[in-house]
Motif scaffolding. Structure first.
Motif, PDB file in Angstrom:
ATOM      1  N   ILE A   1       1.016  -1.057   0.121  1.00  0.00           N
ATOM      2  CA  ILE A   1      -0.116  -0.083   0.205  1.00  0.00           C
ATOM      3  C   ILE A   1       1.113   1.459   0.141  1.00  0.00           C
ATOM      4  N   SER A   2       0.645   2.228  -0.920  1.00  0.00           N
ATOM      5  CA  SER A   2       1.687   3.270  -1.375  1.00  0.00           C
ATOM      6  C   SER A   2       0.868   4.474  -1.185  1.00  0.00           C
ATOM      7  N   HIS A   3       1.257   5.907  -0.505  1.00  0.00           N
ATOM      8  CA  HIS A   3       0.484   7.302  -0.719  1.00  0.00           C
ATOM      9  C   HIS A   3       1.440   8.284  -1.141  1.00  0.00           C
ATOM     10  N   ILE A   4       1.212   8.881  -2.767  1.00  0.00           N
ATOM     11  CA  ILE A   4       1.675   9.870  -3.061  1.00  0.00           C
ATOM     12  C   ILE A   4       1.079  10.876  -2.517  1.00  0.00           C
ATOM     13  N   TRP A   5       1.731  12.145  -2.051  1.00  0.00           N
ATOM     14  CA  TRP A   5       1.288  13.068  -1.369  1.00  0.00           C
ATOM     15  C   TRP A   5       2.186  14.173  -2.148  1.00  0.00           C
ATOM     16  N   LYS A   6       1.550  15.182  -2.812  1.00  0.00           N
ATOM     17  CA  LYS A   6       2.389  16.596  -4.478  1.00  0.00           C
ATOM     18  C   LYS A   6       1.632  17.334  -3.522  1.00  0.00           C
ATOM     19  N   ILE A   7       2.572  17.602  -2.282  1.00  0.00           N
ATOM     20  CA  ILE A   7       2.571  19.054  -1.432  1.00  0.00           C
ATOM     21  C   ILE A   7       2.468  20.473  -2.033  1.00  0.00           C
ATOM     22  N   ASP A   8       3.208  20.483  -3.743  1.00  0.00           N
ATOM     23  CA  ASP A   8       3.416  21.829  -3.557  1.00  0.00           C
ATOM     24  C   ASP A   8       3.949  21.190  -4.938  1.00  0.00           C
ATOM     25  N   ASP A   9       4.159  22.102  -6.181  1.00  0.00           N
ATOM     26  CA  ASP A   9       4.557  21.643  -7.576  1.00  0.00           C
ATOM     27  C   ASP A   9       6.192  21.091  -7.557  1.00  0.00           C
ATOM     28  N   THR A  10       7.088  22.126  -5.794  1.00  0.00           N
ATOM     29  CA  THR A  10       8.631  21.228  -5.681  1.00  0.00           C
ATOM     30  C   THR A  10       8.444  20.106  -4.789  1.00  0.00           C
ATOM     31  N   THR A  11       7.102  19.501  -3.774  1.00  0.00           N
ATOM     32  CA  THR A  11       7.690  18.929  -2.865  1.00  0.00           C
ATOM     33  C   THR A  11       6.306  17.414  -3.019  1.00  0.00           C
ATOM     34  N   THR A  12       6.862  16.434  -2.970  1.00  0.00           N
ATOM     35  CA  THR A  12       6.330  15.279  -2.677  1.00  0.00           C
ATOM     36  C   THR A  12       6.641  14.325  -1.623  1.00  0.00           C
ATOM     37  N   LEU A  13       6.094  13.801  -0.937  1.00  0.00           N
ATOM     38  CA  LEU A  13       5.921  12.956  -0.104  1.00  0.00           C
ATOM     39  C   LEU A  13       5.444  11.760  -0.115  1.00  0.00           C
ATOM     40  N   THR A  14       6.226  10.264  -0.753  1.00  0.00           N
ATOM     41  CA  THR A  14       5.667   9.125  -0.804  1.00  0.00           C
ATOM     42  C   THR A  14       6.231   7.696   0.226  1.00  0.00           C
ATOM     43  N   THR A  15       5.144   7.433   0.701  1.00  0.00           N
ATOM     44  CA  THR A  15       4.721   6.619   2.290  1.00  0.00           C
ATOM     45  C   THR A  15       3.880   5.614   1.614  1.00  0.00           C
ATOM     46  N   GLY A  16       4.785   4.262   2.466  1.00  0.00           N
ATOM     47  CA  GLY A  16       4.043   3.321   2.218  1.00  0.00           C
ATOM     48  C   GLY A  16       4.407   2.329   2.909  1.00  0.00           C
ATOM     49  N   VAL A  17       3.749   1.068   3.109  1.00  0.00           N
ATOM     50  CA  VAL A  17       4.175  -0.290   3.707  1.00  0.00           C
ATOM     51  C   VAL A  17       3.816  -1.448   2.917  1.00  0.00           C
ATOM     52  N   GLY A  18       4.578  -2.710   3.010  1.00  0.00           N
ATOM     53  CA  GLY A  18       5.044  -3.749   2.548  1.00  0.00           C
ATOM     54  C   GLY A  18       4.713  -4.762   3.677  1.00  0.00           C
ATOM     55  N   ALA A  19       3.844  -6.155   2.658  1.00  0.00           N
ATOM     56  CA  ALA A  19       4.395  -7.216   4.038  1.00  0.00           C
ATOM     57  C   ALA A  19       4.342  -8.437   2.985  1.00  0.00           C
ATOM     58  N   HIS A  20       5.577  -8.974   3.089  1.00  0.00           N
ATOM     59  CA  HIS A  20       5.402 -10.620   2.673  1.00  0.00           C
ATOM     60  C   HIS A  20       5.433 -11.544   2.917  1.00  0.00           C
ATOM     61  N   TYR A  21       4.842 -12.856   2.348  1.00  0.00           N
ATOM     62  CA  TYR A  21       5.579 -14.260   3.133  1.00  0.00           C
ATOM     63  C   TYR A  21       5.791 -15.160   2.210  1.00  0.00           C
ATOM     64  N   ALA A  22       6.420 -15.664   2.822  1.00  0.00           N
ATOM     65  CA  ALA A  22       7.621 -16.252   1.611  1.00  0.00           C
ATOM     66  C   ALA A  22       7.626 -17.864   2.264  1.00  0.00           C
ATOM     67  N   ARG A  23       6.748 -19.087   1.826  1.00  0.00           N
ATOM     68  CA  ARG A  23       7.157 -20.253   1.740  1.00  0.00           C
ATOM     69  C   ARG A  23       7.874 -21.074   1.077  1.00  0.00           C
ATOM     70  N   TYR A  24       8.964 -21.788   1.298  1.00  0.00           N
ATOM     71  CA  TYR A  24      10.596 -22.007   0.401  1.00  0.00           C
ATOM     72  C   TYR A  24      10.548 -23.511   1.139  1.00  0.00           C
ATOM     73  N   GLY A  25      10.911 -24.467   0.508  1.00  0.00           N
ATOM     74  CA  GLY A  25      11.098 -25.357   0.786  1.00  0.00           C
ATOM     75  C   GLY A  25      11.726 -26.460  -0.135  1.00  0.00           C
ATOM     76  N   ASN A  26      12.853 -27.203  -0.010  1.00  0.00           N
ATOM     77  CA  ASN A  26      13.765 -27.913  -0.757  1.00  0.00           C
ATOM     78  C   ASN A  26      13.742 -29.404  -0.497  1.00  0.00           C
ATOM     79  N   THR A  27      13.550 -30.461  -1.185  1.00  0.00           N
ATOM     80  CA  THR A  27      13.338 -31.567  -0.104  1.00  0.00           C
ATOM     81  C   THR A  27      14.681 -32.089  -1.118  1.00  0.00           C
ATOM     82  N   ALA A  28      15.448 -33.414  -0.346  1.00  0.00           N
ATOM     83  CA  ALA A  28      16.957 -33.924  -0.134  1.00  0.00           C
ATOM     84  C   ALA A  28      16.565 -35.068  -0.012  1.00  0.00           C
ATOM     85  N   LEU A  29      17.356 -36.114  -0.533  1.00  0.00           N
ATOM     86  CA  LEU A  29      17.118 -36.892   0.003  1.00  0.00           C
ATOM     87  C   LEU A  29      18.515 -37.277   1.577  1.00  0.00           C
ATOM     88  N   ASN A  30      18.432 -38.401   2.777  1.00  0.00           N
ATOM     89  CA  ASN A  30      18.452 -38.357   3.772  1.00  0.00           C
ATOM     90  C   ASN A  30      18.296 -39.691   4.014  1.00  0.00           C
TER      91      ASN A  30
END
Length: 906
Positions: free
Chosen positions: A356-385
C-alpha cells in the motif's frame, strides 16, 4: 493616503507581476507509428532538474515556468530519448501539440537508450543559454544495459558485487530479504508486464526513492495508473527450465473518477525441461488498484501479487562424470520410479505480497511518498537423507573410477558409467524402497532412506517514507526513513518416508562419535528418541527475529557545468536467534531466545560531475560506510546453537569510481575505473568432510577483499538502420588478507579456530574478464541483432579447508612429494576462456486502432560448451596425502537456447 497607496503598489507590484508571469504547460506523448499514448515517460526540464512522468494517457503538466524558451527531455525504457524546445507564455496555460516519439521493440534490448538526439543540445553548447542536465544521460548507462542482458548467462556480476549489494523496491517500499540480503525474483515470476516500469539508480548515484546501495537500486512501479490502458496477451516457447509461458494483462487507465485498475495472470510450465529430470509448474496472479483525488495531489495505490512455483532442480557434478557420460547437462538428482523420472530435489515456493503506497504532492516542488509492504514466503527444498546406509547419490566421489587405486576396479566402474545404465548412473529409487522394506521385515520401522524438506520460511513487513524537495533550480533534497521486521523460520520436515513408518530424531553423525552418550545423539532433549512421521518437524527448528530502522538524506546541486551530491545514512539493526529444539550437543545454547546482537552503522557518500558541454562529462563517486553482518552468515552453526564469533562487528566498505561519459548524436557510452575495498567481512562455507565424517560450518571473519577494474560501454548509431554495441570489463576481485576462521561440526566433535591462508586468492564463481560486441539492424519495425560474448578469468570458489595454517606447518620444501601435494591443494583452478553467440530477430505489426503484434525469436549458441562453467567449488579435503583429483563441482551452460515470443496488444 496617496503616499501609502503608492508605497503599497510599489512594494507588492513585483510580487504580483511575478505571480502572474509564471505559466503552465500541458502536453502529451504519443507513439510516432502507433499514435497511442506512451505512459511512464520521464519529462525533464533542463537547467532546473525538475521532472514529471506521463500518466496512463501519456499526459504531463509543468507548472510555474518562467516565460520564454525551455528545453524538455523525454526519456523512458520504452522510447528513443528525445528533446523538444517549448515556448512558455506569460499568462495562462500553454497547450502543446502531441509529442511523437519512437517506440522501442522489446527485442531491441533498449539499444538506443543513452543516445542523445541531434536536437537535444545545440552544436555549440558552450554558448548555449540553457544549463546542461546530466540526469538522463547518466541514468542510461550503456555498459550496464548491455552487460546485464548479454553476460548474465555466465553469472557475470558488475564489479563483482552480489545480490545483497543491490536494493529492490516496489512502489517505494524496500523488499530485500533481511536474512540473506537479496531480492526474491521468483516472487514476481511470470509477471513481466507488471514489473517493466520503474526507476533505476546505478551504483551509488543519488535517486528519488532511496539512499542507494553499492550495486545500485531499482524501484519497480506497480501502480495501476502507470500502465497503458488496454490489454496484452503473450505466449512464449523456450527450451530452458520451462518450455511454455503465457501472460495476460489488462489495465483500465485512470478514469474520470480517479480510479485505475490493472490485473495480470501468467504461468510457466514444463513436464521436463532441457535438462533431464527437471520440471516446472508456475501460476502467477497480480492485481493493482489506485485512487487519485484533488487533481492528482493525492494518490493511494494497493498492489497484491503471488507466484507459486514447483520445480525440479539441476545438480552440479564433477568434470569426470560429464566426460564419462558424454553429457555436459548430466543431472544427478533424478532416477526412475515405476517407469517415471523422479527428482529428489524439488523446490516448492509460495510468496504472497501486498503493498500500500500513498503519494502526496504537497506543492509543485515537494512530494512525499509513504508505503508499507508485507511479504510471506514459504520456501521448501527437498533432499535425500539416510541413516546407517550407503550414500545414494550416483555421483558420490567413492563411486567414481578415479577413486580406486586398483586398475581393474577403475576399469569396472568406468564401464558401468559408460554403459548409461540408469540404475547406476542415476538415483536407484527401487533400492531405497527395498532397503526400508528389509528394515521393516527385520522389525524396525525407522527409515533407512527418506526424503526431507528443508524449509526456509519468511514473514516480513516494511515501512518507507521518502520526501523529495526542489528548493530552487539548483538545489534539491531527498530524505527518507524506513523500518522493517523480519521473522525467518528455519526447520525441516518429513516429506516422504519411502515405505518406512517413521524417522528417529537423532543425529547420525553424533551417534558414531558419541555412541556412549545418549543425550548427545538427541536433536531435541525436550523430546528424546522421538519418532517423527510424515510432515513432522525434525532435525532442527529455529527462528531469526530481525529488526532494523534507518534515516537518510541526500542533497543535490546542479548548475551549468557542475553537479554534485552528498548524503549520509544512519541504520540500526538488531537480531537474535530463537531456538525451538534443545540440541544434545549444545543443550545450553540451542533452546529459547539467544543473545541479542545490535549494530549502529553510518554510511556517507558524495559525487561530482563536470560537464564540458552537453555531450562530454566527467563523473566521480565515493562512498564509505559500515554494514551489519547478515544474520544468515553471523551464526557459526545456526541449526544447532546460538554461538557466534567473539566480538562480532560490522563490516566496512570503501568504494570509488571515475568515469568519462560521452553522448553524441551517433556515439554514446562510458569509460570508467573503479575500486572497492571490503573490510572485516564474514563468510560461512558449509560442506561435508569425508575424513571426519560430519557436516562442517566454516566461518571466516575479518575478511578483506579488493574489487577493481576498468569498464567500457559504447553504442554507435551509423544511421537510422544500423547500430553497433560494445561493452566489457577487465577487472580482478581477490582476497587481500589471511582472515581467521572457526571450523565447527554439527555433531559437536570439532571446534577449531585458526588462520586461513586466503591472501591473493581470487573470488570465484564469476568471470572477471567479460565483454560483448553486438550488431543491430532496424527497418520498418523489423529488428535483427547478433552478439558475440566472451568470458575469461572465471575461478573455482576456494575451499577454506585446504588453506588452514596447520596444513602447511609441517610441509618440507625439500620434499618433492609434499611440495607437489602443497601445490595441488593451493593452486586455484580456473575455467578456460569461452564465448557465446546470440542471434535475435523481431517485428512489430501495427493493426487498426490500438492493436499491435510483437514477434521476436532469439537463439543462444554456446560454441565451446565443454570448456565453460557457470560456477563451482573445490572439493574440500583435509589431508595433504590425498590427491585432489576430483577437482570441483561444476554447472555447465546449456548448448543451444531458443526463445520464441509473440505478444498481442489491444
Amino acid at each position: 493616503m496617496k503616499l501609502k497607496l503608492l508605497f503599497f503598489i510599489t512594494f507588492f507590484f513585483p510580487c504580483l507581476a511575478f505571480a502572474q508571469s509564471a505559466g503552465t504547460v500541458k502536453g502529451s506523448v504519443v507513439g510516432a507509428v502507433s499514435n497511442e499514448p506512451v505512459p511512464g515517460v520521464i519529462v525533464t526540464l533542463t537547467g532546473q532538474d525538475r521532472q514529471v512522468t506521463t500518466d496512463a494517457n501519456g499526459n504531463f503538466i509543468l507548472r510555474n515556468l518562467q516565460p520564454g524558451s525551455h528545453v524538455i527531455q523525454l526519456n523512458s525504457v520504452l522510447i528513443t530519448p528525445k528533446s523538444v524546445t517549448i515556448e512558455v507564455e506569460k499568462l495562462g496555460v500553454t497547450e502543446l501539440e502531441p509529442i511523437k516519439v519512437t517506440e522501442l521493440n522489446a527485442t531491441e534490448d533498449i539499444s538506443m537508450i543513452g543516445v542523445i538526439d541531434a536536437g537535444m543540445v545545440d552544436d555549440d553548447v558552450e554558448n548555449a543559454s540553457q544549463d546542461v542536465s546530466s540526469t538522463v544521460i547518466l541514468s542510461n548507462d550503456v555498459f550496464l544495459n548491455r552487460a546485464a542482458y548479454q553476460l548474465s548467462p555466465a553469472r557475470f556480476s558488475p564489479r563483482g558485487y552480489t545480490g545483497s549489494q543491490e536494493l529492490k523496491y516496489i512502489n517505494g517500499v524496500e523488499f530485500n530479504d533481511q536474512n540473506r540480503g537479496v531480492f526474491n525474483y521468483a516472487s514476481v515470476g511470470a509477471l513481466n508486464d507488471m514489473t517493466r516500469n520503474g526507476d533505476v539508480t546505478n551504483f551509488t548515484a543519488p535517486s528519488t526513492f532511496t539512499f542507494g546501495a553499492l550495486g545500485g537500486a531499482e524501484n519497480i512501479n506497480m501502480r495501476a495508473s502507470s500502465y497503458t490502458p488496454g490489454g496484452k496477451a503473450t505466449v512464449s516457447y523456450t527450451n530452458r527450465n520451462y518450455y511454455l509461458r503465457g501472460m495476460f494483462t489488462y489495465s483500465t487507465g485512470l478514469n474520470e473518477k480517479g480510479w485505475a485498475f490493472t490485473a495480470s495472470a501468467g504461468g510457466r510450465y514444463s513436464h521436463e525441461g532441457n535438462i533431464d529430470g527437471t520440471f516446472y509448474n508456475n501460476l502467477a496472479l497480480a492485481f493493482s488498484a489506485e485512487k487519485q483525488w484533488q487533481g492528482g495531489k493525492h494518490s493511494l495505490s494497493m498492489t497484491a501479487f503471488v507466484s507459486p512455483v514447483q520445480r525440479g532442480q539441476q545438480g552440479n557434478s564433477y568434470r569426470e562424470v560429464y566426460e564419462l557420460t558424454d553429457n555436459y547437462l548430466y543431472n544427478p538428482n533424478w532416477g526412475y520410479q515405476n517407469g517415471k523420472k523422479r527428482n529428489a530435489k524439488v523446490v516448492t515456493a509460495f510468496d504472497p505480497t501486498a503493498v500500500i503506497s500513498h503519494i502526496w504532492k504537497i506543492d509543485d516542488t515537494t512530494t512525499l511518498t509513504t508505503g508499507v509492504g508485507a511479504h510471506y514466503a514459504r520456501y521448501g527444498n527437498t533432499a535425500l537423507n539416510w541413516y546407517n546406509a550407503p550414500d545414494p547419490r550416483p555421483d558420490y566421489y567413492r563411486y567414481l573410477p578415479s577413486y580406486f587405486e586398483d586398475e581393474d576396479m577403475q576399469m569396472q566402474y568406468r564401464d558401468l558409467w559408460r554403459s548409461g545404465r540408469p540404475d547406476f548412473t542415476q538415483i536407484n529409487w527401487d533400492n531405497l524402497y527395498l532397503a526400508n522394506a528389509n528394515n521393516l521385515r527385520a522389525g524396525n520401522g525407522a527409515a533407512v532412506y527418506m526424503v526431507e524438506e528443508r524449509r526456509s520460511d519468511l514473514l516480513e513487513t516494511s515501512f518507507n517514507s521518502t520526501l523529495n524537495k526542489q528548493f530552487n533550480r539548483h538545489l534539491g533534497l531527498t530524505a527518507g526513513v524506513g523500518a522493517r521486521f523480519t521473522q525467518s523460520r528455519q526447520f525441516k520436515t518429513v516429506d516422504d518416508l519411502l515405505g518406512s513408518n517413521y524417522v528417529l530424531d537423532i543425529d547420525k553423525f553424533a551417534e558414531r562419535d558419541f555412541s556412549g552418550d545418549h543425550d548427545k545423539l538427541q536433536n531435541d532433549l525436550n523430546r528424546p528418541d522421538r519418532k517423527v512421521y510424515k510432515d513432522g518437524i525434525f532435525g532442527y527448528n529455529f527462528n531469526l527475529n530481525i529488526y532494523s530502522a534507518n534515516a537518510w538524506a541526500v542533497n543535490r546541486y546542479t548548475s551549468r557545468h557542475w553537479d554534485y551530491y552528498y548524503g549520509a545514512k544512519l541504520t540500526y539493526t538488531n537480531f537474535r536467534r530463537d531456538g525451538k529444539m534443545r540440541n544434545g550437543r549444545y543443550p545450553d545454547s540451542s533452546y529459547g531466545k539467544g543473545i541479542r546482537h545490535q549494530f549502529t552503522d553510518i554510511t556517507v557518500k558524495g559525487g561530482l560531475t563536470y560537464k564540458f558541454n552537453g555531450r562530454h562529462m566527467l563523473t566521480a563517486n565515493i562512498s564509505y560506510g559500515s554494514e551489519a553482518p547478515l544474520p544468515n552468515e553471523a551464526y557459526i552453526s545456526p541449526r544447532i546453537t546460538d554461538r557466534t564469533i567473539d566480538n562480532m562487528k560490522s563490516g566496512r566498505i570503501f568504494s570509488a569510481d571515475l568515469n568519462y561519459v560521452f553522448s553524441m548524436p551517433q556515439l554514446a557510452g562510458r569509460i570508467g575505473v573503479f575500486q572497492t575495498n571490503f573490510y572485516d567481512q564474514m563468510e560461512r562455507n558449509s560442506y561435508y568432510d569425508g575424513i571426519e565424517g560430519t557436516f562442517i560450518n566454516h566461518v571466516l571473519y575479518g575478511v578483506n577483499r579488493i574489487h577493481r577494474g576498468l569498464e567500457l560501454g559504447a553504442t554507435y548509431k551509423l544511421d537510422d538502420h544500423w547500430s553497433f554495441d560494445l561493452a566489457g570489463t577487465i577487472s580482478e576481485y581477490y582476497y587481500s588478507n589471511n582472515p581467521d576462521g572457526v571450523k565447527h561440526s554439527e555433531n559437536g566433535k570439532i571446534t577449531d579456530q585458526e588462520k586461513v591462508y586466503m591472501k591473493d586468492v581470487y573470488v570465484g564463481g564469476m568471470p572477471q574478464f567479460a565483454g560483448t560486441f553486438g550488431v543491430r539492424y532496424f527497418v520498418n519495425y523489423w529488428f535483427l541483432g547478433a552478439n558475440v560474448n566472451g568470458f575469461a578469468r572465471n575461478y573455482i570458489e576456494v575451499a577454506p579447508l585446504r588453506r588452514l595454517s596447520s596444513n602447511y606447518a609441517s610441509v618440507n620444501p625439500y620434499n618433492p612429494e609434499q611440495m607437489e601435494a602443497y601445490r595441488t591443494l593451493t593452486t586455484q583452478e580456473r575455467f578456460p576462456a569461452a564465448y557465446t553467440v546470440d542471434i535475435s530477430v523481431g517485428k512489430i505489426f501495427y493493426l487498426p486502432g490500438r492493436q499491435s503484434i510483437n514477434f521476436n525469436l532469439s537463439v543462444n549458441n554456446l560454441l565451446n560448451k565443454k570448456d565453460i562453467c557457470t560456477g563451482g567449488y573445490e572439493q574440500g579435503r583435509s589431508d595433504l596425502s590425498y590427491p585432489a583429483r576430483f577437482g570441483g563441482k561444476y554447472y555447465y551452460m546449456q548448448g543451444l537456447n531458443c526463445f520464441l515470443n509473440v505478444s498481442y496488444r489491444f
